[in-house]
Each structure stands twice: as structure tokens, then as C-alpha cells.
Design a protein around this motif. Structure first.
Motif, PDB file in Angstrom:
ATOM      1  N   ASN A   7     -84.345 -18.193  71.876  1.00 26.88           N
ATOM      2  CA  ASN A   7     -85.553 -17.330  71.603  1.00 26.88           C
ATOM      3  C   ASN A   7     -85.079 -15.933  72.467  1.00 26.88           C
ATOM      4  O   ASN A   7     -85.214 -14.824  72.064  1.00 26.88           O
ATOM      5  CB  ASN A   7     -86.896 -17.715  72.051  1.00 26.88           C
ATOM      6  CG  ASN A   7     -87.532 -18.481  71.057  1.00 26.88           C
ATOM      7  OD1 ASN A   7     -86.961 -18.735  69.989  1.00 26.88           O
ATOM      8  ND2 ASN A   7     -88.478 -19.487  71.316  1.00 26.88           N
ATOM      9  N   ALA A  10     -82.295 -14.015  71.076  1.00 24.10           N
ATOM     10  CA  ALA A  10     -82.771 -13.308  69.759  1.00 24.10           C
ATOM     11  C   ALA A  10     -83.633 -11.937  70.172  1.00 24.10           C
ATOM     12  O   ALA A  10     -83.449 -10.914  69.674  1.00 24.10           O
ATOM     13  CB  ALA A  10     -83.614 -14.321  69.078  1.00 24.10           C
ATOM     14  N   ILE A  11     -84.395 -12.225  71.039  1.00 14.32           N
ATOM     15  CA  ILE A  11     -85.364 -10.975  71.713  1.00 14.32           C
ATOM     16  C   ILE A  11     -84.255 -10.111  72.391  1.00 14.32           C
ATOM     17  O   ILE A  11     -84.504  -8.846  72.065  1.00 14.32           O
ATOM     18  CB  ILE A  11     -86.476 -11.539  72.670  1.00 14.32           C
ATOM     19  CG1 ILE A  11     -87.559 -12.431  72.177  1.00 14.32           C
ATOM     20  CG2 ILE A  11     -86.867 -10.331  73.368  1.00 14.32           C
ATOM     21  CD1 ILE A  11     -88.009 -12.948  72.794  1.00 14.32           C
ATOM     22  N   GLN A  12     -83.409 -10.339  72.948  1.00 14.80           N
ATOM     23  CA  GLN A  12     -82.393  -9.515  73.673  1.00 14.80           C
ATOM     24  C   GLN A  12     -81.618  -8.607  72.629  1.00 14.80           C
ATOM     25  O   GLN A  12     -81.316  -7.722  72.746  1.00 14.80           O
ATOM     26  CB  GLN A  12     -81.297 -10.205  74.712  1.00 14.80           C
ATOM     27  CG  GLN A  12     -82.097 -10.581  75.802  1.00 14.80           C
ATOM     28  CD  GLN A  12     -81.422 -11.508  76.756  1.00 14.80           C
ATOM     29  OE1 GLN A  12     -80.474 -12.144  76.288  1.00 14.80           O
ATOM     30  NE2 GLN A  12     -81.511 -11.525  78.157  1.00 14.80           N
ATOM     31  N   LYS A  13     -81.171  -9.332  71.619  1.00 14.66           N
ATOM     32  CA  LYS A  13     -80.568  -8.805  70.456  1.00 14.66           C
ATOM     33  C   LYS A  13     -81.340  -7.778  69.800  1.00 14.66           C
ATOM     34  O   LYS A  13     -81.039  -6.784  69.309  1.00 14.66           O
ATOM     35  CB  LYS A  13     -80.069 -10.119  69.457  1.00 14.66           C
ATOM     36  CG  LYS A  13     -79.182  -9.146  68.276  1.00 14.66           C
ATOM     37  CD  LYS A  13     -78.600 -10.519  67.503  1.00 14.66           C
ATOM     38  CE  LYS A  13     -77.994  -9.865  66.145  1.00 14.66           C
ATOM     39  NZ  LYS A  13     -77.367 -10.860  65.491  1.00 14.66           N
ATOM     40  N   GLU A  14     -82.739  -7.859  69.471  1.00 14.55           N
ATOM     41  CA  GLU A  14     -83.781  -7.073  68.930  1.00 14.55           C
ATOM     42  C   GLU A  14     -83.793  -5.837  69.739  1.00 14.55           C
ATOM     43  O   GLU A  14     -83.815  -4.582  69.326  1.00 14.55           O
ATOM     44  CB  GLU A  14     -84.841  -7.970  68.582  1.00 14.55           C
ATOM     45  CG  GLU A  14     -84.729  -8.922  67.274  1.00 14.55           C
ATOM     46  CD  GLU A  14     -86.261  -9.342  67.346  1.00 14.55           C
ATOM     47  OE1 GLU A  14     -87.205  -8.867  67.438  1.00 14.55           O
ATOM     48  OE2 GLU A  14     -86.024 -10.657  67.189  1.00 14.55           O
ATOM     49  N   ILE A  15     -83.971  -6.184  71.097  1.00 12.60           N
ATOM     50  CA  ILE A  15     -84.038  -4.913  72.121  1.00 12.60           C
ATOM     51  C   ILE A  15     -82.805  -4.156  71.924  1.00 12.60           C
ATOM     52  O   ILE A  15     -82.851  -2.789  71.857  1.00 12.60           O
ATOM     53  CB  ILE A  15     -84.234  -5.124  73.581  1.00 12.60           C
ATOM     54  CG1 ILE A  15     -85.632  -6.143  73.621  1.00 12.60           C
ATOM     55  CG2 ILE A  15     -84.095  -4.238  74.480  1.00 12.60           C
ATOM     56  CD1 ILE A  15     -85.812  -6.776  74.888  1.00 12.60           C
ATOM     57  N   THR A  17     -80.814  -3.676  69.353  1.00  7.55           N
ATOM     58  CA  THR A  17     -80.954  -2.926  68.037  1.00  7.55           C
ATOM     59  C   THR A  17     -81.892  -1.785  68.016  1.00  7.55           C
ATOM     60  O   THR A  17     -81.356  -0.756  67.543  1.00  7.55           O
ATOM     61  CB  THR A  17     -81.259  -4.012  66.816  1.00  7.55           C
ATOM     62  OG1 THR A  17     -80.252  -5.025  66.820  1.00  7.55           O
ATOM     63  CG2 THR A  17     -81.346  -3.225  65.523  1.00  7.55           C
ATOM     64  N   SER A  18     -83.067  -2.341  68.802  1.00 10.19           N
ATOM     65  CA  SER A  18     -84.011  -0.980  68.612  1.00 10.19           C
ATOM     66  C   SER A  18     -83.411   0.108  69.755  1.00 10.19           C
ATOM     67  O   SER A  18     -83.830   1.101  69.263  1.00 10.19           O
ATOM     68  CB  SER A  18     -85.248  -1.613  69.317  1.00 10.19           C
ATOM     69  OG  SER A  18     -85.743  -2.625  68.503  1.00 10.19           O
ATOM     70  N   LYS A  21     -80.990   2.276  67.630  1.00 12.33           N
ATOM     71  CA  LYS A  21     -81.379   2.789  66.484  1.00 12.33           C
ATOM     72  C   LYS A  21     -82.070   4.102  67.121  1.00 12.33           C
ATOM     73  O   LYS A  21     -82.408   5.184  66.598  1.00 12.33           O
ATOM     74  CB  LYS A  21     -82.585   2.065  65.806  1.00 12.33           C
ATOM     75  CG  LYS A  21     -83.262   2.602  64.789  1.00 12.33           C
ATOM     76  CD  LYS A  21     -84.351   1.935  64.114  1.00 12.33           C
ATOM     77  CE  LYS A  21     -84.724   2.398  62.700  1.00 12.33           C
ATOM     78  NZ  LYS A  21     -85.894   1.293  62.070  1.00 12.33           N
ATOM     79  N   SER A 205     -95.067  -8.467  71.778  1.00 13.05           N
ATOM     80  CA  SER A 205     -94.108  -9.073  70.751  1.00 13.05           C
ATOM     81  C   SER A 205     -94.146  -8.504  69.288  1.00 13.05           C
ATOM     82  O   SER A 205     -93.175  -8.323  68.427  1.00 13.05           O
ATOM     83  CB  SER A 205     -94.436 -10.691  70.573  1.00 13.05           C
ATOM     84  OG  SER A 205     -94.105 -11.442  71.881  1.00 13.05           O
ATOM     85  N   GLU A 209     -90.501  -2.824  69.152  1.00 17.78           N
ATOM     86  CA  GLU A 209     -89.484  -1.602  68.677  1.00 17.78           C
ATOM     87  C   GLU A 209     -90.061  -0.222  68.677  1.00 17.78           C
ATOM     88  O   GLU A 209     -89.214   0.450  69.058  1.00 17.78           O
ATOM     89  CB  GLU A 209     -89.157  -2.108  67.087  1.00 17.78           C
ATOM     90  CG  GLU A 209     -88.585  -3.538  67.025  1.00 17.78           C
ATOM     91  CD  GLU A 209     -89.460  -4.747  66.762  1.00 17.78           C
ATOM     92  OE1 GLU A 209     -90.780  -4.430  67.092  1.00 17.78           O
ATOM     93  OE2 GLU A 209     -88.750  -5.723  66.515  1.00 17.78           O
TER      94      GLU A 209
END
Length: 229
Positions: A7, A10-15, A17-18, A21, A205, A209
Motif C-alpha cells: 500500500n 502504491a501511495i508513493q507512486k501516486e504522489i 505521479t501527482s 503532473k 486519501s 492529488e
């Protein structure tokens, strides 16, 4: 069921990406793992996976976890993110890395008093009610700017920035995050030491983003990491 480590990755990857962007460096955004109601054993799993910034919301639970066998003595950076009553500050002042939720001048003064008594300097954020919801704690934007000078003068504490809890409506939340970022700049313009005031604690959560897009430097994520409460 995914592990805490999975988890977290996955969060670090989303951070990441955000941040990309938004044209920002991922190094400028810190993840605060919100562990309220979750056992110390899960916090230890997150710590072992590399997560050292942990957020707690309730004083008694915070104290129990800092003294737990799984966590005692570890260099965890504890962030207190929940509503904090002045009469509870004495219990956490020497254990907390940063207080995110100072919602009135009297509470900041008590934090200053207790930090001075322990010969400490404690970092804190002012909570702002950007949504205007009466059920939420925090200074109004107008109160923040009107009383800012009194916060700057307090000894043994360092004001580092602002915190907010946004509306559940994502479209409203983004505007509230942008409002907090604007307030930070106005606060810095009034500050005798603007270089100290750099932090925006906003986004959870479901909306981190949008918070990153608006300039968050700290995002407070619990459910996506530890599961639903």
C-alpha cells in the motif's frame, strides 16, 4: 489483501505521479501516515517499510502508541493532527515532532508555555477552516490574518505553516486548497521570518492529488495505507 508495504509503495507512486503532473518535485511533498484507531503493530510495519512520519489524532491513543513495545525508542516523527485541547498539551509536548492542529491563539500560547518549561522548541501549524463549516475546527481566513502577529511573537515554538480539512466535495476541496495556499503567502508577507513558514498540510486519501496540485507539502493519508477504520 495487500500488505502495508505494498500500500505504501502504491501511495508513493501516486504522489510521484501527482507531483509530476503538477510540475513539482516529489521531494517537496511529505507523506504523513495517519494511524488513528490502528494498532502499533501496523505502524511498525509501515516504519519497517520506510515510513517515519506518523500522524495521530487522540492524545490518549498517541501516548499509548509512543510507549508501546513495538515502537518505543524508534526515531518515528510523530505528528499530532487532531483537535488539541490546551489542558492536554502538557502530555505530548516533549513527544511530538509537529502539531498540525492549533486552532486558536490560546492553544498556541499554552504550547509555547509548555515547550518553554521543557526547554524545547516545538514546530506547529495553524488550522484554518477553509470550508466555513461550523462543525469544523480552525480559524477563519479573516481571523488568521487579523491575529497573525500574535502567533509570530510566541517563544519556544516555531510557526511552520497552515493546515486544513477540506470539504468532501472534490470540486470545493480544490478551491479550499488553493485558498490555503494563498493564505500561506499572505501570512509569509506579514511574518518577521517568512523563511520558516513553508508548510501546507492538506489532502487526505480521497483528495490528496488535488492538494498536491494546489501546493501541499504534507498529505495526511490513513485509509489508503492502513485500510478503513
Amino acid at each position: 489483501m495487500k500488505t502495508i508495504s505494498e500500500n505504501l509503495a502504491a501511495i508513493q507512486k501516486e504522489i510521484l505521479t501527482s507531483c509530476l503532473k503538477a510540475g513539482r518535485s516529489p521531494e517537496d511533498v511529505r507523506l504523513i501516515a495517519v494511524s488513528k484507531t490502528k494498532p502499533a503493530s501496523l505502524i511498525r510495519e509501515a516504519y519497517d517499510a520506510g515510513q517515519i512520519d506518523i500522524g495521530e489524532s487522540y492524545v490518549q491513543e498517541f501516548l499509548e502508541k509512543t510507549a508501546s513495545p513495538e515502537l518505543e525508542g524508534l526515531p518515528v516523527r510523530w505528528h499530532f493532527i487532531g483537535h488539541l485541547q490546551s489542558n492536554k498539551i502538557k502530555y505530548i509536548v516533549d513527544k511530538v515532532y509537529m502539531v498540525h492542529s492549533i486552532d486558536k491563539l490560546s492553544t498556541a500560547r499554552e504550547l509555547s508555555k509548555r515547550a518553554a518549561a521543557k526547554n524545547l522548541t516545538v514546530d506547529y501549524l495553524i488550522e484554518v477552516n477553509t470550508s466555513g463549516e461550523p462543525s469544523k475546527f480552525g480559524l477563519s481566513p479573516e481571523e488568521l490574518l487579523k491575529t497573525a502577529g500574535s502567533f509570530f511573537d510566541l517563544p519556544s515554538v516555531t510557526l511552520r505553516g497552515l493546515m486544513t480539512i477540506a470539504s468532501p466535495d472534490p470540486s470545493l476541496a480544490h478551491e479550499e486548497f488553493k485558498l490555503l495556499a494563498n493564505l500561506l503567502e499572505q501570512l509569509r508577507a506579514k511574518a518577521p521570518h517568512p523563511e520558516n513558514i513553508t508548510e501546507l498540510s492538506m489532502g487526505m486519501s480521497g483528495d490528496f492529488e488535488k492538494a498536491i496540485d494546489a501546493g501541499a507539502t504534507m498529505v495526511r493519508i490513513g485509509t489508503a495505507l492502513f485500510g478503513r477504520r
